[in-house]
Design a protein around this motif. Structure first.
Motif, PDB file in Angstrom:
ATOM      1  N   LEU A 157       1.548  -2.091  11.971  1.00 38.38           N
ATOM      2  CA  LEU A 157       2.158  -0.465  12.291  1.00 38.38           C
ATOM      3  C   LEU A 157       1.308   0.532  11.255  1.00 38.38           C
ATOM      4  O   LEU A 157       2.155   1.465   9.949  1.00 38.38           O
ATOM      5  CB  LEU A 157       4.079  -0.532  11.919  1.00 38.38           C
ATOM      6  CG  LEU A 157       4.476  -0.501  13.281  1.00 38.38           C
ATOM      7  CD1 LEU A 157       6.358  -0.869  13.034  1.00 38.38           C
ATOM      8  CD2 LEU A 157       3.731  -0.555  14.148  1.00 38.38           C
ATOM      9  N   GLY A 158      -0.044   0.024  11.140  1.00 38.92           N
ATOM     10  CA  GLY A 158      -0.661   0.881  10.301  1.00 38.92           C
ATOM     11  C   GLY A 158      -0.037   0.595   8.141  1.00 38.92           C
ATOM     12  O   GLY A 158      -1.114   1.694   7.441  1.00 38.92           O
ATOM     13  N   SER A 159       0.445   0.113   8.030  1.00 42.51           N
ATOM     14  CA  SER A 159       0.296  -0.807   6.582  1.00 42.51           C
ATOM     15  C   SER A 159       0.224  -1.553   6.541  1.00 42.51           C
ATOM     16  O   SER A 159       0.755  -3.047   7.643  1.00 42.51           O
ATOM     17  CB  SER A 159       1.584   0.135   6.564  1.00 42.51           C
ATOM     18  OG  SER A 159       2.222  -0.452   5.009  1.00 42.51           O
ATOM     19  N   GLY A 187      11.290  -7.707   6.918  1.00 44.40           N
ATOM     20  CA  GLY A 187      10.108  -8.933   7.056  1.00 44.40           C
ATOM     21  C   GLY A 187       8.947  -8.548   7.929  1.00 44.40           C
ATOM     22  O   GLY A 187       8.676  -9.192   8.040  1.00 44.40           O
ATOM     23  N   LEU A 188       8.187  -7.302   8.087  1.00 43.99           N
ATOM     24  CA  LEU A 188       7.343  -7.152   8.700  1.00 43.99           C
ATOM     25  C   LEU A 188       6.057  -6.462   7.679  1.00 43.99           C
ATOM     26  O   LEU A 188       7.037  -6.989   6.029  1.00 43.99           O
ATOM     27  CB  LEU A 188       7.181  -5.372   9.226  1.00 43.99           C
ATOM     28  CG  LEU A 188       8.417  -5.076   9.969  1.00 43.99           C
ATOM     29  CD1 LEU A 188       8.156  -3.841  10.813  1.00 43.99           C
ATOM     30  CD2 LEU A 188       7.595  -6.019  11.418  1.00 43.99           C
ATOM     31  N   GLY A 189       5.163  -7.257   7.746  1.00 45.73           N
ATOM     32  CA  GLY A 189       4.262  -7.033   6.887  1.00 45.73           C
ATOM     33  C   GLY A 189       4.095  -8.868   6.378  1.00 45.73           C
ATOM     34  O   GLY A 189       4.602  -9.635   6.609  1.00 45.73           O
ATOM     35  N   PRO A 190       3.368  -9.296   5.937  1.00 44.12           N
ATOM     36  CA  PRO A 190       2.927 -10.150   5.077  1.00 44.12           C
ATOM     37  C   PRO A 190       4.147 -10.997   3.879  1.00 44.12           C
ATOM     38  O   PRO A 190       4.601  -9.823   3.416  1.00 44.12           O
ATOM     39  CB  PRO A 190       1.024 -10.296   3.843  1.00 44.12           C
ATOM     40  CG  PRO A 190       1.317  -8.879   3.590  1.00 44.12           C
ATOM     41  CD  PRO A 190       1.845  -8.425   4.873  1.00 44.12           C
ATOM     42  N   ALA A 191       4.653 -12.325   4.168  1.00 44.39           N
ATOM     43  CA  ALA A 191       5.476 -12.652   3.682  1.00 44.39           C
ATOM     44  C   ALA A 191       5.089 -12.478   2.048  1.00 44.39           C
ATOM     45  O   ALA A 191       4.067 -12.433   1.515  1.00 44.39           O
ATOM     46  CB  ALA A 191       5.589 -13.845   3.655  1.00 44.39           C
ATOM     47  N   PRO A 192       5.694 -12.579   1.241  1.00 43.27           N
ATOM     48  CA  PRO A 192       5.320 -12.889   0.008  1.00 43.27           C
ATOM     49  C   PRO A 192       4.605 -13.649  -0.854  1.00 43.27           C
ATOM     50  O   PRO A 192       4.690 -14.841  -0.240  1.00 43.27           O
ATOM     51  CB  PRO A 192       7.182 -12.719  -1.032  1.00 43.27           C
ATOM     52  CG  PRO A 192       8.310 -11.565   0.619  1.00 43.27           C
ATOM     53  CD  PRO A 192       7.495 -13.136   1.291  1.00 43.27           C
ATOM     54  N   LEU A 193       3.948 -13.878  -1.808  1.00 46.15           N
ATOM     55  CA  LEU A 193       2.850 -14.307  -2.173  1.00 46.15           C
ATOM     56  C   LEU A 193       4.070 -16.213  -2.356  1.00 46.15           C
ATOM     57  O   LEU A 193       4.801 -15.980  -3.062  1.00 46.15           O
ATOM     58  CB  LEU A 193       1.847 -13.983  -3.426  1.00 46.15           C
ATOM     59  CG  LEU A 193       1.668 -12.751  -3.058  1.00 46.15           C
ATOM     60  CD1 LEU A 193       0.735 -12.135  -4.175  1.00 46.15           C
ATOM     61  CD2 LEU A 193       0.911 -13.117  -1.701  1.00 46.15           C
ATOM     62  N   ASP A 218       0.280  -1.330   0.134  1.00 46.20           N
ATOM     63  CA  ASP A 218      -0.223   0.227  -0.073  1.00 46.20           C
ATOM     64  C   ASP A 218       0.950   1.195  -0.014  1.00 46.20           C
ATOM     65  O   ASP A 218       2.077   1.349  -0.766  1.00 46.20           O
ATOM     66  CB  ASP A 218      -0.586   0.258   1.612  1.00 46.20           C
ATOM     67  CG  ASP A 218      -0.420  -0.304   2.518  1.00 46.20           C
ATOM     68  OD1 ASP A 218       0.969  -0.351   2.452  1.00 46.20           O
ATOM     69  OD2 ASP A 218      -1.445  -0.172   3.486  1.00 46.20           O
ATOM     70  N   ARG A 219       0.640   2.725   0.399  1.00 45.43           N
ATOM     71  CA  ARG A 219       1.235   3.812   0.422  1.00 45.43           C
ATOM     72  C   ARG A 219       2.930   3.351   1.999  1.00 45.43           C
ATOM     73  O   ARG A 219       3.387   4.284   1.872  1.00 45.43           O
ATOM     74  CB  ARG A 219       1.068   4.668   0.490  1.00 45.43           C
ATOM     75  CG  ARG A 219      -0.670   5.097  -0.127  1.00 45.43           C
ATOM     76  CD  ARG A 219      -0.961   6.216  -0.239  1.00 45.43           C
ATOM     77  NE  ARG A 219      -1.498   6.661  -1.291  1.00 45.43           N
ATOM     78  CZ  ARG A 219      -2.237   8.012  -1.778  1.00 45.43           C
ATOM     79  NH1 ARG A 219      -2.155   8.985  -0.541  1.00 45.43           N
ATOM     80  NH2 ARG A 219      -2.368   8.154  -3.046  1.00 45.43           N
TER      81      ARG A 219
END
Length: 289
Positions: A129-131, A139-145, A19-20
């Motif tokens: 953290l808002g994204s 490594g934050l956020g969802p893992a690569p597809l 996202d942004r």
């Protein structure tokens, strides 16, 4: 098959949720992340009726294939590429209806590097953290597809855009990056800075979401040794020991010990997202960032 979700059938070379990004956390060692080509991500969101900040998929070179569990509207933009639904060609750069259970295939780019796939309702993986962005460095956020990944979707917010095609900039035949000198340009010889701003470099195949690496003349140092680690910003042009400039992109480290010869204007970085290996790169000196 009525639930709001996408199943990844073919993940491609590197497909991530973006996202942004999550600006404002550099003091915690967290990069900004987010879509490398922000205008392309915003446009495909608009085409399907999403808010600009909705999460999309960013693919790298060879796209991906997805199967929605309910009927959705999708739009593919960024790098031009063939798009099919159950093997039938459909429009690139325009809203397309994909029935429940049909296979959406985003093919290999014709030019550029990264395609963006927006789905009505947006991809609603849990934010960190808002994204919802995948950050390859921290490594934050969802893992690569990966094949078989199931991505939840939100409910559509509004009607999709009614357009035949939306204009998008072509990937750069030459990448022109305007730079402000410093903060460590004094660590290089005067000849090195003249070389940096007068010679043509090329995009290295080793480039990624962390940095655009270049091939070309090495930049000579006036001062030996390394700096204590200091803060790094988006667009910083760091020069490692091999002397070839590296332009920091969205997943860049927040600190570094190699000197930064200049900083690229933020608005020039979108084109860097679509600069394929071998693309000529020129750095143009400006006075103000």
């Amino acid at each position: 098959m009525t639930d709001r979700a996408l199943v990844v059938v073919r993940a491609g070379a590197l497909s991530t949720v973006q996202d942004r990004g999550r600006p404002g956390h550099a003091h915690l060692g967290v990069p900004r992340s987010g879509a490398l080509d922000i205008p392309a991500a915003a446009l495909v969101n608009r085409l399907v009726g999403n808010a600009p900040e909705a999460a999309v998929l960013e693919t790298t070179v060879n796209g991906c294939a997805l199967r929605p569990r309910s009927t959705v509207t999708v739009a593919v933009g960024g790098a031009p590429c063939p798009v099919t639904v159950d093997g039938r060609p459909v429009a690139w750069g325009a809203p397309v209806r994909v029935p429940a259970g049909a296979l959406l295939d985003v093919g290999t780019v014709v030019s550029g590097v990264r395609a963006y796939v927006a789905v009505s309702g947006g991809i609603t993986v849990d934010p960190v953290l808002g994204s919802r962005s995948t950050d390859l460095l921290s490594g934050l956020g969802p893992a690569p597809l990966t094949n078989g990944t199931v991505l939840p979707l939100g409910n559509p917010m509004g009607l999709h855009a009614h357009v035949d095609v939306a204009p998008q900039p072509a990937p750069p035949a030459e990448l022109v990056l305007r730079v402000t000198p410093g903060p460590r340009d004094d660590w290089f010889t005067p000849d090195a800075f003249r070389t940096f701003t007068s010679r043509t470099y090329r995009v290295s195949p080793a480039s990624n979401r962390i940095g655009l690496r270049t091939e070309g003349p090495a930049l000579g140092r006036a001062l030996p040794g390394e700096l204590p680690s200091e803060g790094m910003v988006l667009g910083a042009v760091q020069v490692p020991p091999d002397g070839r400039p590296v332009v920091f992109l969205a997943d860049h480290p927040t600190t570094g010990g190699y000197p930064v010869i200049a900083v690229v204007r933020t608005q020039d970085l979108q084109a860097a997202a679509q600069a394929a290996p071998g693309t000529p790169v020129r750095f143009i000196k400006t006075r103000h960032h």
